[in-house]
Design a protein around this motif. Structure first.
Motif, mmCIF file in Angstrom:
data_model
loop_
_atom_site.group_PDB
_atom_site.id
_atom_site.type_symbol
_atom_site.label_atom_id
_atom_site.label_comp_id
_atom_site.label_asym_id
_atom_site.label_seq_id
_atom_site.Cartn_x
_atom_site.Cartn_y
_atom_site.Cartn_z
ATOM 1 N N GLN A 144 -10.525 -36.232 63.598
ATOM 2 C CA GLN A 144 -11.907 -35.984 64.302
ATOM 3 C C GLN A 144 -11.796 -36.295 65.717
ATOM 4 O OE1 GLN A 144 -15.858 -36.752 65.809
ATOM 5 N NE2 GLN A 144 -14.452 -38.270 65.435
ATOM 6 N N GLN A 145 -10.969 -37.431 66.043
ATOM 7 C CA GLN A 145 -10.992 -37.462 67.422
ATOM 8 C C GLN A 145 -10.072 -36.479 68.347
ATOM 9 O OE1 GLN A 145 -12.402 -40.138 69.272
ATOM 10 N NE2 GLN A 145 -11.645 -38.764 70.802
ATOM 11 N N MET A 175 -17.437 -41.841 57.150
ATOM 12 C CA MET A 175 -16.090 -41.987 56.276
ATOM 13 C C MET A 175 -16.535 -42.170 54.919
ATOM 14 S SD MET A 175 -14.028 -44.391 58.588
ATOM 15 C CE MET A 175 -12.231 -43.880 57.720
ATOM 16 N N HIS A 231 -13.025 -37.217 53.430
ATOM 17 C CA HIS A 231 -12.408 -38.304 54.135
ATOM 18 C C HIS A 231 -13.359 -38.727 55.318
ATOM 19 C CE1 HIS A 231 -8.449 -37.751 52.176
ATOM 20 N NE2 HIS A 231 -8.653 -38.931 52.042
ATOM 21 N N PHE A 232 -13.633 -37.685 56.003
ATOM 22 C CA PHE A 232 -14.703 -37.950 57.119
ATOM 23 C C PHE A 232 -15.587 -36.731 57.655
ATOM 24 C CE2 PHE A 232 -15.767 -38.272 61.711
ATOM 25 C CZ PHE A 232 -15.481 -39.659 62.008
ATOM 26 N N ASP A 275 -21.361 -39.979 62.367
ATOM 27 C CA ASP A 275 -20.157 -39.799 61.591
ATOM 28 C C ASP A 275 -20.098 -40.537 60.427
ATOM 29 O OD1 ASP A 275 -19.283 -38.314 63.650
ATOM 30 O OD2 ASP A 275 -18.217 -39.843 64.668
ATOM 31 N N HIS A 277 -18.527 -35.302 59.991
ATOM 32 C CA HIS A 277 -19.212 -35.356 61.135
ATOM 33 C C HIS A 277 -20.510 -34.077 61.387
ATOM 34 C CE1 HIS A 277 -19.235 -35.342 65.550
ATOM 35 N NE2 HIS A 277 -19.062 -33.915 65.818
ATOM 36 N N SER A 323 -17.181 -46.513 66.507
ATOM 37 C CA SER A 323 -18.055 -45.415 66.898
ATOM 38 C C SER A 323 -17.995 -45.278 68.302
ATOM 39 C CB SER A 323 -19.394 -45.555 66.143
ATOM 40 O OG SER A 323 -19.782 -44.481 65.696
ATOM 41 N N SER A 344 -9.091 -36.949 58.500
ATOM 42 C CA SER A 344 -9.121 -38.446 58.804
ATOM 43 C C SER A 344 -9.730 -38.530 60.341
ATOM 44 C CB SER A 344 -7.651 -38.670 59.209
ATOM 45 O OG SER A 344 -7.411 -38.073 60.167
ATOM 46 N N ALA A 345 -10.201 -39.829 60.668
ATOM 47 C CA ALA A 345 -10.902 -40.220 61.737
ATOM 48 C C ALA A 345 -9.882 -39.719 63.095
ATOM 49 C CB ALA A 345 -11.000 -41.678 61.827
ATOM 50 N N GLU A 346 -8.612 -39.820 63.017
ATOM 51 C CA GLU A 346 -7.807 -39.481 63.794
ATOM 52 C C GLU A 346 -7.975 -37.818 64.039
ATOM 53 O OE1 GLU A 346 -6.725 -41.289 61.306
ATOM 54 O OE2 GLU A 346 -6.802 -43.179 62.427
ATOM 55 N N PRO A 351 -17.824 -45.135 60.516
ATOM 56 C CA PRO A 351 -16.738 -45.766 60.860
ATOM 57 C C PRO A 351 -16.833 -47.076 61.588
ATOM 58 C CG PRO A 351 -16.960 -43.483 61.830
ATOM 59 C CD PRO A 351 -18.362 -44.078 61.172
#
Lengths: 108, 108
Positions: B76-77, B105, B7-8, B103, B10, A54, B72-74, A51
């Motif tokens: 993951q956050q 994408m 999509h993502f 991480d 980790h 990061s 999505s990255a969101e 991404p």
């Protein structure tokens, strides 16, 4: 594509010699996708990139990542020896300066 | 469990202070599994360990691996900030000497 086989996960991180070279990137993506499409053994086949933003604890220095899963360690070994894998290495290995590979068997 | 969201992804590798301590291993597996079972965001949740026999090019020095995917990255956050994640860190972070996180994408 979306099936994740928890028996064996093969994870590879590639650091390119010229990570900003768009021709190198396009050639790599095409070569890797062709290999995965032609592999008789790869289940999940995920090609990733870091991404843009990061967190500090994350190593976002790699150029591409690959996650491939297999039904067994034996299937992963057959994938290593497949003709499409050897073509991919021939076509693309000049693009990267470093590769780190981690293999994992599911604990359950 | 078997759904892989492209999509993502980790990916985390853990190196334990005492990788041969079976109590540490059992406690970690239980704590991590509890976290993943209680996460509202984790899709694929794979806990791995290195195969006994490894090829030369493979880094088999880690104790455990974790592969988790998100839509999505969101998402993951949000997983980073979940209460079950914080409980896992509290319970288990004393067990490891080193962690590497990557991480990714999906490129497609």
């Amino acid at each position: 594509m979306r099936e994740f086989d928890p028996h064996f996960a093969h994870t590879v991180f590639f650091w390119f010699k010229n990570p900003d070279n768009q021709e190198d990137r396009a050639a790599f993506e095409k070569s890797l996708q062709k290999f995965l499409d032609n592999s008789a053994y790869a289940k999940t086949s995920f090609i990733g990139r870091p991404p843009k933003a990061s967190r500090d604890v994350v190593d976002g220095s790699f150029t591409y990542s690959l996650i491939v899963t297999f039904e067994s360690a034996e299937a992963q070994q057959k994938y290593q020896d497949e003709a499409p894998h050897k073509v991919f290495i021939e076509e693309s290995s000049h693009l990267w300066a470093k590769v780190i590979v981690y293999d994992s068997m599911g604990v359950q």
